[in-house]
Design an enzyme around this catalytic site. Structure first.
Site, PDB file in Angstrom:
ATOM      1  N   PRO A 105       0.826  -1.204   0.000  1.00 31.48           N
ATOM      2  CA  PRO A 105       0.000   0.000   0.000  1.00 31.48           C
ATOM      3  C   PRO A 105       0.861   1.255   0.000  1.00 31.48           C
ATOM      4  O   PRO A 105       1.830   1.357   0.748  1.00 31.48           O
ATOM      5  CB  PRO A 105      -0.822  -0.134   1.284  1.00 31.48           C
ATOM      6  CG  PRO A 105      -0.052  -1.079   2.148  1.00 31.48           C
ATOM      7  CD  PRO A 105       0.622  -2.022   1.208  1.00 31.48           C
ATOM      8  N   GLU A 106       0.496   2.199  -0.859  1.00 32.79           N
ATOM      9  CA  GLU A 106       1.212   3.468  -0.952  1.00 32.79           C
ATOM     10  C   GLU A 106       0.254   4.593  -0.581  1.00 32.79           C
ATOM     11  O   GLU A 106      -0.833   4.344  -0.069  1.00 32.79           O
ATOM     12  CB  GLU A 106       1.819   3.610  -2.352  1.00 32.79           C
ATOM     13  CG  GLU A 106       2.760   2.455  -2.667  1.00 32.79           C
ATOM     14  CD  GLU A 106       3.386   2.513  -4.047  1.00 32.79           C
ATOM     15  OE1 GLU A 106       3.507   3.616  -4.618  1.00 32.79           O
ATOM     16  OE2 GLU A 106       3.766   1.446  -4.575  1.00 32.79           O
ATOM     17  N   LYS A 164       2.922   7.177   4.170  1.00 36.55           N
ATOM     18  CA  LYS A 164       2.241   5.890   4.279  1.00 36.55           C
ATOM     19  C   LYS A 164       1.844   5.572   5.722  1.00 36.55           C
ATOM     20  O   LYS A 164       1.441   4.457   6.017  1.00 36.55           O
ATOM     21  CB  LYS A 164       3.158   4.781   3.750  1.00 36.55           C
ATOM     22  CG  LYS A 164       3.657   5.003   2.327  1.00 36.55           C
ATOM     23  CD  LYS A 164       4.647   3.909   1.935  1.00 36.55           C
ATOM     24  CE  LYS A 164       5.374   4.253   0.659  1.00 36.55           C
ATOM     25  NZ  LYS A 164       6.370   3.218   0.304  1.00 36.55           N
ATOM     26  N   ARG A 206       1.189 -10.496   6.459  1.00 32.32           N
ATOM     27  CA  ARG A 206       2.624 -10.734   6.281  1.00 32.32           C
ATOM     28  C   ARG A 206       3.471 -10.224   7.450  1.00 32.32           C
ATOM     29  O   ARG A 206       4.679 -10.443   7.493  1.00 32.32           O
ATOM     30  CB  ARG A 206       3.086 -10.096   4.964  1.00 32.32           C
ATOM     31  CG  ARG A 206       2.376 -10.690   3.742  1.00 32.32           C
ATOM     32  CD  ARG A 206       2.961 -10.193   2.453  1.00 32.32           C
ATOM     33  NE  ARG A 206       4.338 -10.632   2.292  1.00 32.32           N
ATOM     34  CZ  ARG A 206       5.102 -10.286   1.244  1.00 32.32           C
ATOM     35  NH1 ARG A 206       4.618  -9.502   0.307  1.00 32.32           N
ATOM     36  NH2 ARG A 206       6.350 -10.715   1.154  1.00 32.32           N
ATOM     37  N   LYS A 232      21.078  16.439  -6.406  1.00 37.94           N
ATOM     38  CA  LYS A 232      21.017  15.047  -5.960  1.00 37.94           C
ATOM     39  C   LYS A 232      21.771  14.120  -6.914  1.00 37.94           C
ATOM     40  O   LYS A 232      21.327  13.874  -8.024  1.00 37.94           O
ATOM     41  CB  LYS A 232      19.561  14.592  -5.839  1.00 37.94           C
ATOM     42  CG  LYS A 232      18.719  15.402  -4.866  1.00 37.94           C
ATOM     43  CD  LYS A 232      19.181  15.195  -3.424  1.00 37.94           C
ATOM     44  CE  LYS A 232      18.258  15.920  -2.451  1.00 37.94           C
ATOM     45  NZ  LYS A 232      18.687  15.730  -1.053  1.00 37.94           N
ATOM     46  N   ASN A 271       6.708   1.793  -4.818  1.00 40.88           N
ATOM     47  CA  ASN A 271       7.229   1.206  -6.043  1.00 40.88           C
ATOM     48  C   ASN A 271       6.342   1.464  -7.257  1.00 40.88           C
ATOM     49  O   ASN A 271       6.820   1.862  -8.323  1.00 40.88           O
ATOM     50  CB  ASN A 271       7.435  -0.298  -5.842  1.00 40.88           C
ATOM     51  CG  ASN A 271       8.512  -0.851  -6.762  1.00 40.88           C
ATOM     52  OD1 ASN A 271       9.462  -0.147  -7.114  1.00 40.88           O
ATOM     53  ND2 ASN A 271       8.374  -2.104  -7.163  1.00 40.88           N
TER      54      ASN A 271
END
Length: 367
Positions: free
Chosen positions: A2-3, A60, A126, A167, A186
């Site tokens: 989940p994002e 998140k 999980r 960066k 991701n």
């Protein structure tokens, strides 16, 4: 995993159905791996009898503001999910808990019954999720270490361009670094890089100004759209990479081949025809069949900067200079200051009201 959009969907569901109600009973699983820093009995006692005033989120992480501290916080990990009895809460792709599971689920870590009979559960099959009890969630890790929220606090486009120029990090690793921007995981990183036509391994400082602007645009557009449809992927545009990136299966998106590499330690889908490495990096990769960028503690993989070269292309949608200027002006008004729980709640309300207006406008258009 989940994002931001998936966690925001859970936050909104709790906000809509559970705020203003008192916790009549609470049951916490005997799982010290997930229930971190507090015993199950102490967590149950801290929640029982409290009224839920708000559900808040940054990146998140989600937490409940009660009528008095401490407050429960939830990091969803790989498979964390919120379920509300009798309420459809959008489940992210590969959700670990099925609607046909028993209630409460055997994977429930925190089960709450409210004074009106409604109940909700935080589940995690999980066991990578984390539940904590904190006096002031925003002032201590892990939330205090998060960068600006990608939905509520995305930095203005000019600041974003300047930041990327400093960066020396692969762009996907930087997007996954929650201390830089919080909430991007991701699938979102793959999606926005695909839409901006940027290779996941391209060094951030090597991107042209136009590439950086394009990336900023798609971060905002992809996240806002996903949030507007409550993270229901069935409503994502069919041309998104999202629909074709799962399982390392060979395939095509919009007629172009999808390939998979490892970037920042994560399996990354990209389209070589659109997303090309440039400058010195292109020469290096041409001598290798596959390339891996491994993350450090902050998923911040360091590489040497390459020459700046514009190859990310223009927007995948036609747009005028005037459109860009209006969009940049709007984005530049975004606040980047660290905010209190009260301020975060106001931002959540503003985004929700904006989404409601868009949906109402769309509904009228379809009449």
């Amino acid at each position: 995993m989940p994002e931001l959009p998936e966690v925001e969907a859970a936050r909104r569901a709790i906000e809509e159905h559970c705020t203003g109600k008192k916790i009549a009973a609470c049951s916490v699983a005997d799982d010290p791996k997930v229930i971190e820093g507090v015993s199950r009995s102490d967590l149950e006692a801290a929640l029982r009898g409290k009224t839920i005033l708000a559900a808040l989120r940054k990146g998140k992480s989600l937490w409940l503001r009660l009528d008095s501290p401490p407050f429960p916080t939830f990091h969803f990990g790989m498979a964390g999910a919120v379920s509300i009895k009798g309420v459809a809460v959008t489940k992210y792709k590969r959700s670990a808990v099925s609607d046909t599971d028993e209630w409460p689920s055997k994977h429930s870590k925190v089960f709450v019954e409210l004074d009106d009979g409604l109940a909700f559960s935080f589940t995690d099959k999980r066991r990578f999720a984390r539940v904590r009890l904190l006096e002031d969630p925003e002032s201590v890790p892990p939330i205090s270490e998060l960068g600006p929220d990608a939905l509520l606090e995305l930095m203005p486009v000019g600041d974003f361009v300047e930041s990327l120029s400093k960066k020396k990090t692969a762009i996907k690793a930087l997007l996954l670094d929650q201390s830089y921007i919080s909430g991007i995981g991701n699938w979102i990183a793959d999606e926005v890089l695909y839409q901006a036509k940027i290779h996941p391994l391209q060094i951030a400082s090597s991107l042209s100004k136009e590439c950086c602007k394009s990336l900023h645009r798609y971060i905002r557009e992809v996240i806002e759209y996903a949030v507007e449809v409550d993270a229901d992927s069935n409503h994502f545009p069919i041309e998104w990479l999202f629909h074709f990136r799962w399982g390392k299966r060979s395939g095509k998106v919009n007629g172009m081949k999808i390939e998979f590499i490892t970037a920042a330690g994560r399996t990354s889908a990209y389209v070589p025809e659109l997303q090309k490495l440039t400058g010195n990096q292109s020469e290096k990769v041409s001598r290798k069949k596959s390339t891996k960028v491994m993350p450090n503690k902050n998923v911040d993989a360091e590489e040497s900067p390459s020459e700046k070269e514009e190859t990310c292309g223009t927007s995948m949608k036609n747009e005028t200079t005037e459109d860009n200027e209006r969009r940049e002006k709007k984005t530049s008004e975004t606040e980047n200051d660290r905010i209190s729980s009260k301020g975060m709640a106001k931002k959540h309300v503003a985004v929700a009201e904006s989404s409601l207006r868009k949906r109402s406008k769309s509904s009228r258009a379809n009449l």
